[in-house]
Structures are given as structure tokens and as C-alpha cells.
Design an enzyme around this catalytic site. Structure first.
Site, PDB file in Angstrom:
ATOM      1  N   GLU A 177      59.561  98.188  83.490  1.00 46.38           N
ATOM      2  CA  GLU A 177      58.426  97.024  83.415  1.00 46.38           C
ATOM      3  C   GLU A 177      57.372  97.850  83.900  1.00 46.38           C
ATOM      4  O   GLU A 177      56.021  97.978  83.637  1.00 46.38           O
ATOM      5  CB  GLU A 177      58.932  95.669  83.623  1.00 46.38           C
ATOM      6  CG  GLU A 177      57.986  94.505  83.161  1.00 46.38           C
ATOM      7  CD  GLU A 177      58.259  93.364  83.598  1.00 46.38           C
ATOM      8  OE1 GLU A 177      59.406  93.113  84.490  1.00 46.38           O
ATOM      9  OE2 GLU A 177      57.349  92.304  83.431  1.00 46.38           O
ATOM     10  N   GLY A 197      57.964  85.488  86.691  1.00 47.16           N
ATOM     11  CA  GLY A 197      59.401  85.540  87.315  1.00 47.16           C
ATOM     12  C   GLY A 197      59.496  87.161  87.985  1.00 47.16           C
ATOM     13  O   GLY A 197      60.397  86.608  89.130  1.00 47.16           O
ATOM     14  N   THR A 234      57.258  90.577  89.970  1.00 49.77           N
ATOM     15  CA  THR A 234      56.116  91.389  90.334  1.00 49.77           C
ATOM     16  C   THR A 234      56.462  92.649  90.418  1.00 49.77           C
ATOM     17  O   THR A 234      57.385  93.082  90.787  1.00 49.77           O
ATOM     18  CB  THR A 234      55.363  90.774  91.465  1.00 49.77           C
ATOM     19  OG1 THR A 234      54.062  91.398  91.525  1.00 49.77           O
ATOM     20  CG2 THR A 234      55.773  91.140  92.683  1.00 49.77           C
ATOM     21  N   GLN A 235      55.640  93.702  89.865  1.00 45.94           N
ATOM     22  CA  GLN A 235      55.842  95.176  89.917  1.00 45.94           C
ATOM     23  C   GLN A 235      54.666  95.856  90.495  1.00 45.94           C
ATOM     24  O   GLN A 235      53.463  95.621  90.352  1.00 45.94           O
ATOM     25  CB  GLN A 235      55.912  95.557  88.542  1.00 45.94           C
ATOM     26  CG  GLN A 235      57.113  95.300  87.592  1.00 45.94           C
ATOM     27  CD  GLN A 235      57.416  93.707  87.057  1.00 45.94           C
ATOM     28  OE1 GLN A 235      58.039  92.995  87.406  1.00 45.94           O
ATOM     29  NE2 GLN A 235      56.201  93.366  86.447  1.00 45.94           N
TER      30      GLN A 235
HETATM   31  N1  LIG Z   1      45.150  81.389  82.693  1.00 44.09           N
HETATM   32  C1  LIG Z   1      45.829  81.463  83.578  1.00 44.09           C
HETATM   33  N2  LIG Z   1      45.798  81.094  84.882  1.00 44.09           N
HETATM   34  C2  LIG Z   1      46.729  81.480  85.773  1.00 44.09           C
HETATM   35  N3  LIG Z   1      48.026  81.812  85.533  1.00 44.09           N
HETATM   36  C3  LIG Z   1      48.038  82.339  84.215  1.00 44.09           C
HETATM   37  C4  LIG Z   1      47.347  82.327  83.224  1.00 44.09           C
HETATM   38  N4  LIG Z   1      47.891  82.788  82.160  1.00 44.09           N
HETATM   39  C5  LIG Z   1      49.032  83.165  82.416  1.00 44.09           C
HETATM   40  N5  LIG Z   1      49.219  82.924  83.613  1.00 44.09           N
HETATM   41  C6  LIG Z   1      50.316  83.210  84.668  1.00 44.09           C
HETATM   42  O1  LIG Z   1      50.607  84.571  84.435  1.00 44.09           O
HETATM   43  C7  LIG Z   1      52.201  84.725  84.611  1.00 44.09           C
HETATM   44  C8  LIG Z   1      52.665  85.283  83.315  1.00 44.09           C
HETATM   45  O2  LIG Z   1      53.842  86.007  83.492  1.00 44.09           O
HETATM   46  P1  LIG Z   1      54.873  86.266  82.144  1.00 44.09           P
HETATM   47  O3  LIG Z   1      54.263  87.632  81.849  1.00 44.09           O
HETATM   48  O4  LIG Z   1      54.994  85.235  81.270  1.00 44.09           O
HETATM   49  O5  LIG Z   1      56.195  86.802  83.037  1.00 44.09           O
HETATM   50  P2  LIG Z   1      57.181  87.818  83.436  1.00 44.09           P
HETATM   51  O6  LIG Z   1      56.185  88.943  83.144  1.00 44.09           O
HETATM   52  O7  LIG Z   1      57.416  87.636  84.779  1.00 44.09           O
HETATM   53  O8  LIG Z   1      58.250  87.860  82.489  1.00 44.09           O
HETATM   54  C9  LIG Z   1      52.943  83.357  84.612  1.00 44.09           C
HETATM   55  O9  LIG Z   1      52.906  82.997  85.954  1.00 44.09           O
HETATM   56  C10 LIG Z   1      51.729  82.492  84.288  1.00 44.09           C
HETATM   57  O10 LIG Z   1      51.746  81.248  84.792  1.00 44.09           O
HETATM   58 CA   LIG Z   2      54.601  89.628  82.005  1.00 47.23          CA
END
Ligand SMILES: Nc1ncnc2c1ncn2[C@@H]1O[C@H](COP(=O)(O)OP(=O)(O)O)[C@@H](O)[C@H]1O
Ligand SMILES: [Ca+2]
Length: 496
Positions: free
Chosen positions: A169, A210, A212-213
Site C-alpha cells: 500500500e 485503519g 497509515t503509511q
Molecule cells: N471528508 C472527509 N473528512 C475527514 N476525513 C475523511 C473524509 N473523507 C474520508 N475521510 C477519512 O479518510 C480515511 C480513509 O481511510 P480508508 O481509505 O477508508 O481506510 P484505509 O486506507 O485505512 O483502509 C478514513 O479515516 C475516513 O474517515
Molecule cells: Ca486508503
């Protein structure tokens, strides 16, 4: 009278012949250039980003026959899937598959029918599914099966659904950025492949829900082989340092804060939360709070018991609370650490910070490269506001995001400045969502890699003409013009 027509005829023939030769040479040269460059129609590729909080479908396009050029693949469309991420369908796996249908229909309506069967489609799942796999392998497999079955019902060239590792990722996010910015290589006018001067290779900072990278090319070689993604791109080897912190995405970090507060609050059911705004209350069951492997459930927990978090608007205490879940003191590789004792070489070069990094800073009205003092004062002012003020000021923002902006902004500062140590180099970070109309994320790099759109060796020159050929053509044209000039001068002054 006899001499003049003869000279004029000569003059006419000479000029016409030279002009014609020159035009023919030019036309031939350009025709060759363009016929070799002509795209074999547009090609398309699709990637599902099955994130922990949400799924998106990206449609990419590129001119066929030109795929070896960097920056040529661009984003054509994005479709947002309704509902939560696929990992939220643990109790109802078929619904995970059904949730994708609407965006698959959009893809079908977007890509020309005759191109659909040859359009590669991938699904990559990230931290949500990595976490679910730790908890429930069976539900994980069922969800993956259901999404595969749904996708197979569509006329695309489906190439598989995978749960990406954290390293993948991070590395694919890095590939995406540098591909779009043409950091790797450029195709020059003369048909040469060159490494751009100054080699502006950027690092990638991705804050998901979930995990962070962080991914970048350090100044010195990476000392821990398992932290390095060795990428061979366009004949050049890149040693990319990358690490993914599972449970340290925005949503899981927020959960860790809540669990820490509960664990230090004895048996009380109302718990003060310094990162939430005064007047804001959030009630959760302990079952909901402890439904993740990122928090450890105390032995005697009653899942039906509720706790209420009550906001305090206290940025200093919020900062101290965050320090409880982000360990910045322990380091076995001193001083080469990120946080939680993870090996990390010193950050090097410029970085793009995207996904929740971007959303948070954009919401706070911070510019992509806002100076550090401006960022800290903006966050402090925002965190001190009451919930009522926030609701009045941001009536259109979804409450699920609004309640967490203070905590996530402070969390971001902790991991960037104290964790990754961007203290001296804060101004090297750009908070950015898109480059050249393409979203920054791992999906493009993932597709480029799996579709072999980036050759590992220097690509053959498939477009344009060789430098030597250009030189010969230019020489011929100049020579023809010179000859014509000599003849014209000769004929004007020729008087036998
Ligand atoms: N408009 C927004 N404002 C704040 N946070 C957001 C918004 N849209 C998406 N996010 C956040 O961005 C992150 C996207 O993570 P996601 O790609 O779903 O997870 P992962 O990459 O860990 O599998 C989530 O924490 C989500 O709440
Ligand atoms: Ca993501």
C-alpha cells in the site's frame, strides 16, 4: 528577348524543385513521426479501492501504444460506493458484493462496449480487511468471495481481488505520485529516455482509517531489508523505505484514544474527552468500542454497557492523551526511528500528504504548504471552540467527520512532527489530494504494476524517430534550402 525566358524558366524550375523537395521532406518526416505516434485507440483500466471506511472505483485511461511513457495514464472517472467499507459487512457478506454493483454499472456505462472485455479490473482491499482477517478469517474469506462473484458478473477482464500488505500500500502510493509527476523518466522530443535533472522524487504520506503509511527514498541506503521495497523502474533501481502502521489510521487511532480513556476512568459511565468539543456527547456500547483488534478488551467487559464521552475543548490535554498511544521515546535504532520503536531512516526530500491528512488540513482551511506556526495556532483555535459554535460554523459538514477534526489534526501533528520527525523539514510536506486531475493514492501505482505499464528496463523507443534520423532530415532540408539560394543568386547574376 531570347535570354530572359531561358533564365526565368531555369529560375522557376530551380525554385519549384527546391520548394517541392523541401515540402516533401518535411511532410515525410512529420508523417513518419505521427504514424508511429498514432494511438491504437484509448485503453481503460479499473481499480476498486476497498478501504476500511469506504470503497471507491477508479477508471483510468491511456492512449493505446503509448503506455510506456510516464504520466500518460490518467484518471477518467471515480465512483463512490454507497455505505461503509467491505469489512463492515462481516454479518452479511453478500451485501458487500451487492454494494459494488452501482459503481460497476457506472463503469459499464462509461467504457465503450468494444473495449470492456479487454479492460483490466482489480480490487485491492486495505487495512479494514487486514484487521478483519486478524479477527475472523472465515468472514474475511466470505467477503472476498462475494465481491469476486459480483465482479465476475460484469464484462470486464477481472484480474483478481487481493488484500494488500501495508508495504504494498505504501509503495504503490509512492509509485503513483512519482509516475504522475514524471519523476522517474521523461521522453524527450528527440526520442530519448532521460532521468529528469535534479531527480525530483517525492515521498508519500497516506493516512487511512485503519492504517497509515510512509514511503520515501532515503539519502542513505535502507538498513533494514524488510523495510525496503526494491523497485526496478525504467532501468533504474529505487530503494524505497516504507512502513505501514496498522491501527494508526485516523479511525483506529480515535478508537485507541477512547479505549485509553475508558481504561483509566474506573467504572464511571461518563468520561471526559479532551479532544472533543465542549457540549458534544458521544454514547457508545463497550461492544462497539472493543470491536477491533487495535484495542484490548478488559476481561470482565459487558458488551451491552454504555459509556458517554463528554467534550472538554482542551487542546493541551488532548495532546497528552495522544502521546499515550503514540510512543515517541522508545527506539532500538536510535536515532533512526519513526514512532512505536519502528526503524525509519531520516526523512528526505519533498512529500505529498494525502487522504485523511489532506481532508483534515483542507477542512481547517490550511494551504497545501502552510507554515508550522500557522498550522499549530489554527488547530489550537479550532480545538478550543464549543460544539455549538462548530455546528453553526460548519452546518454542511457530516457530523461523523466534524467531531473528529480536532483530534485528528492533533494526531496528525504528533505523528508528523514527533513521530516521523518533520520538525526541521515541515515545509517539505504538501497536503494534496490530486495531481493533474488524478487522485493521489495507491490505486494507480497498483494498476501500473500489475498491468506491466511500467517497464523495468529502459523502454525501446516506440514513438517518434531516432535522434540520428532527425539530424539527417534537418541536414537535408537545410542543405536543400542552401542549394536553392545558391541557384537563385547564380541565375539572377548569370548573364552569358
Ligand atoms: N471528508 C472527509 N473528512 C475527514 N476525513 C475523511 C473524509 N473523507 C474520508 N475521510 C477519512 O479518510 C480515511 C480513509 O481511510 P480508508 O481509505 O477508508 O481506510 P484505509 O486506507 O485505512 O483502509 C478514513 O479515516 C475516513 O474517515
Ligand atoms: Ca486508503
Amino acid at each position: 528577348m531570347g535570354k530572359l525566358p531561358a533564365r526565368s524558366i531555369f529560375l522557376g524550375i530551380a525554385v519549384t524543385a527546391t520548394v517541392c523537395t523541401t515540402i516533401i521532406a518535411l511532410v515525410l518526416s512529420l508523417a513518419q513521426h505521427y504514424t508511429m505516434d498514432l494511438p491504437n485507440g484509448t485503453q481503460y483500466g479499473i481499480v476498486f479501492d476497498a478501504g476500511s471506511s469506504h470503497t471507491s472505483l477508479f477508471i483510468y485511461k491511456w492512449p493505446g501504444g503509448k503506455e510506456n511513457n510516464t504520466g500518460i495514464v490518467s484518471q477518467m472517472k471515480v465512483c463512490e460506493v454507497d455505505g461503509g467499507g467491505i469489512s463492515s459487512y462481516r454479518q452479511n457478506p453478500p451485501a458487500a458484493g451487492q454494494s459494488l454493483q452501482q459503481c460497476l454499472d457506472v463503469a459499464k456505462a462509461t467504457i465503450p462496449v468494444r473495449q470492456q472485455r479487454s479492460c483490466p479490473l482489480y480490487l485491492g482491499a486495505t487495512a479494514g480487511m487486514r484487521l478483519l482477517r486478524l479477527q475472523d478469517q472465515n468472514a474475511t474469506d466470505l467477503i472476498m468471495e462475494e465481491v469476486v462473484n459480483t465482479i465476475k458478473g460484469y464484462p470486464f477482464d477481472f484480474r483478481g481481488a487481493q488484500i494488500l500488505s501495508g508495504m504494498e500500500e505504501g509503495a504503490y502510493g509512492w509509485v503513483t505520485i512519482n509516475y504522475i509527476l514524471e519523476g522517474f523518466i521523461k521522453h524527450t522530443f528527440e526520442g530519448q529516455w532521460i532521468q529528469p535533472k535534479g531527480g525530483r522524487i517525492l515521498g508519500a504520506l497516506d493516512l487511512g482509517g485503519g492504517s497509515t503509511q510512509i514511503a520515501f527514498t532515503p539519502k542513505e541506503p535502507v538498513k533494514q531489508p524488510d523495510s525496503e521495497a526494491a523497485l526496478q523502474l525504467y532501468g533504474h533501481r529505487y530503494g524505497v523505505y516504507t512502513h505501514s502502521y496498522l491501527c494508526y489510521g485516523k479511525d483506529q487511532a480515535m478508537k485507541q484514544l477512547q479505549a485509553h480513556l475508558v481504561s483509566t476512568s474506573g467504572s464511571s459511565t461518563t468520561i471526559m474527552h479532551p479532544c472533543y468539543h465542549t457540549g458534544f456527547n458521544l454514547t457508545l456500547t463497550l461492544g462497539d468500542l472493543y470491536d477491533s483488534p487495535c484495542v484490548s478488551k478488559p476481561g470482565n467487559t459487558d458488551p451491552d454497557k454504555s459509556v458517554t464521552f463528554s467534550g472538554m475543548s482542551d487542546p493541551n490535554q488532548c495532546q497528552s492523551l495522544i502521546q499515550k498511544i503514540v510512543n515517541i521515546s522508545e527506539c532500538a535504532y536510535s536515532p533512526d526511528c519513526g514512532f512505536n520503536g519502528v526503524y525509519q531512516p531520516p526523512v528526505h526530500g519533498e512529500f505529498f500528504a494525502f487522504s485523511a491528512y489532506y481532508y483534515t488540513f483542507d477542512f481547517l482551511g490550511l494551504a497545501p504548504q502552510a507554515p508550522l506556526p500557522k498550522v499549530t495556532s489554527t488547530i489550537e483555535t479550532f480545538c478550543k471552540k464549543s460544539w455549538n459554535t462548530i455546528l453553526v460554523e460548519y452546518p454542511d459538514t457530516k457530523e461523523k467527520y466534524l467531531r473528529d477534526y480536532c483530534a485528528s489534526a492533533q494526531y496528525i501533528m504528533t505523528i508528523l512532527v514527533q513521530g516521523y520527525k518533520f520538525n526541521e523539514t515541515w515545509d517539505k510536506i504538501y497536503f494534496q489530494k490530486k495531481v493533474a486531475d488524478t487522485d493521489i493514492g495507491w490505486t494507480l501505482g497498483y494498476m501500473l504494476n500489475l498491468t506491466n505499464l511500467i517497464p523495468s528496463k529502459h523502454p525501446l523507443v516506440v514513438t517518434g524517430v531516432q535522434r540520428s534520423q532527425w539530424a539527417a532530415e534537418v541536414f537535408f532540408i537545410v542543405f536543400a534550402l542552401f542549394l536553392s539560394l545558391v541557384m537563385v543568386i547564380f541565375l539572377i547574376f548569370w548573364s552569358p
